[in-house]
Design a protein around this motif. Structure first.
Motif, mmCIF file in Angstrom:
data_model
loop_
_atom_site.group_PDB
_atom_site.id
_atom_site.type_symbol
_atom_site.label_atom_id
_atom_site.label_comp_id
_atom_site.label_asym_id
_atom_site.label_seq_id
_atom_site.Cartn_x
_atom_site.Cartn_y
_atom_site.Cartn_z
ATOM 1 N N SER A 192 -7.320 1.350 -6.149
ATOM 2 C CA SER A 192 -8.493 1.080 -5.875
ATOM 3 C C SER A 192 -9.521 1.753 -7.662
ATOM 4 O O SER A 192 -8.831 2.892 -7.878
ATOM 5 C CB SER A 192 -9.154 2.297 -4.944
ATOM 6 N N ILE A 244 -8.691 -4.767 -4.463
ATOM 7 C CA ILE A 244 -7.376 -4.921 -3.914
ATOM 8 C C ILE A 244 -7.243 -6.276 -4.067
ATOM 9 O O ILE A 244 -6.180 -7.270 -4.188
ATOM 10 C CB ILE A 244 -7.175 -4.620 -2.833
ATOM 11 N N TYR A 245 -7.291 -7.342 -3.154
ATOM 12 C CA TYR A 245 -7.621 -8.872 -2.747
ATOM 13 C C TYR A 245 -7.482 -9.638 -4.243
ATOM 14 O O TYR A 245 -6.719 -10.679 -4.367
ATOM 15 C CB TYR A 245 -8.378 -9.694 -1.943
ATOM 16 N N ASP A 255 0.874 -1.004 0.490
ATOM 17 C CA ASP A 255 0.389 -0.334 -0.281
ATOM 18 C C ASP A 255 0.829 1.336 -0.326
ATOM 19 O O ASP A 255 1.567 1.569 0.888
ATOM 20 C CB ASP A 255 -1.129 0.150 1.075
ATOM 21 N N ASN A 276 -8.398 -7.823 3.722
ATOM 22 C CA ASN A 276 -7.841 -7.652 2.553
ATOM 23 C C ASN A 276 -6.995 -8.997 2.822
ATOM 24 O O ASN A 276 -6.254 -9.749 1.474
ATOM 25 C CB ASN A 276 -6.866 -6.693 2.170
ATOM 26 N N HIS A 331 1.383 -3.336 -6.428
ATOM 27 C CA HIS A 331 0.430 -2.082 -5.758
ATOM 28 C C HIS A 331 -0.902 -1.785 -6.795
ATOM 29 O O HIS A 331 -0.649 -2.294 -7.533
ATOM 30 C CB HIS A 331 1.304 -0.352 -5.484
ATOM 31 N N VAL A 332 -1.466 -2.007 -5.637
ATOM 32 C CA VAL A 332 -3.196 -1.950 -6.388
ATOM 33 C C VAL A 332 -3.632 -0.513 -6.612
ATOM 34 O O VAL A 332 -4.088 -0.047 -5.006
ATOM 35 C CB VAL A 332 -4.185 -2.998 -5.746
#
Length: 142
Positions: free
Chosen positions: A42, A91-92, A10, A124, A39-40
């Protein structure tokens, strides 16, 4: 044993990720493996879409890639063992997709101590632990 290690990060809290990165680096050196920092981003809620610039998603991706490159450079992991990726979505879900895409055999991720809301809603990290097709090492902050 662990040849491909995924470390979800994150970028809003890179200090929390440090322990996970250090752990992944040690495992990669021990088992002659590679580390992938992920990194995700959103998704932008539909309600806000009309209020942000047209290139908002591209700018977010660019900023995330730049920040992730800085984290990678500061990680101390040799460049030959390190790669980065930025994904956009849940995310997950995106973590699991990345595991499949790179054939990771371990996920090393940081997690805060669970709050009361996490016991009911999940987190997550909890979702990743439950649904990952590989081993997951959750590193807690002190």
């Amino acid at each position: 044993m662990f040849k491909s290690i995924l470390v979800p990060i994150d970028l809003a809290d890179t200090a929390l990720a440090k322990k996970a990165i250090d752990t992944a680096a040690t495992l990669a050196r021990t088992y002659d493996g590679k580390v992938r920092l992920l990194h995700v981003i959103s998704l932008t809620p539909v309600v806000l879409a009309e209020y942000v610039p047209a290139d908002f998603d591209e700018q977010q991706r660019h900023d995330a890639e730049t920040a992730l490159a800085e984290v990678a450079a500061a990680s101390g992991i040799e460049p030959a063992r390190l790669s980065t990726a930025v994904r956009q979505g849940g995310i997950y879900h995106e973590i699991i997709e990345e595991v499949t895409a790179i054939g990771a055999d371990l996920i090393v991720m940081s997690s805060h101590r669970p709050a009361m809301r996490s016991y009911f809603l999940g987190s997550n990290a909890g979702h990743v632990v439950r649904y990952a097709p590989c081993s997951v090492l959750v590193v807690r902050d002190s």
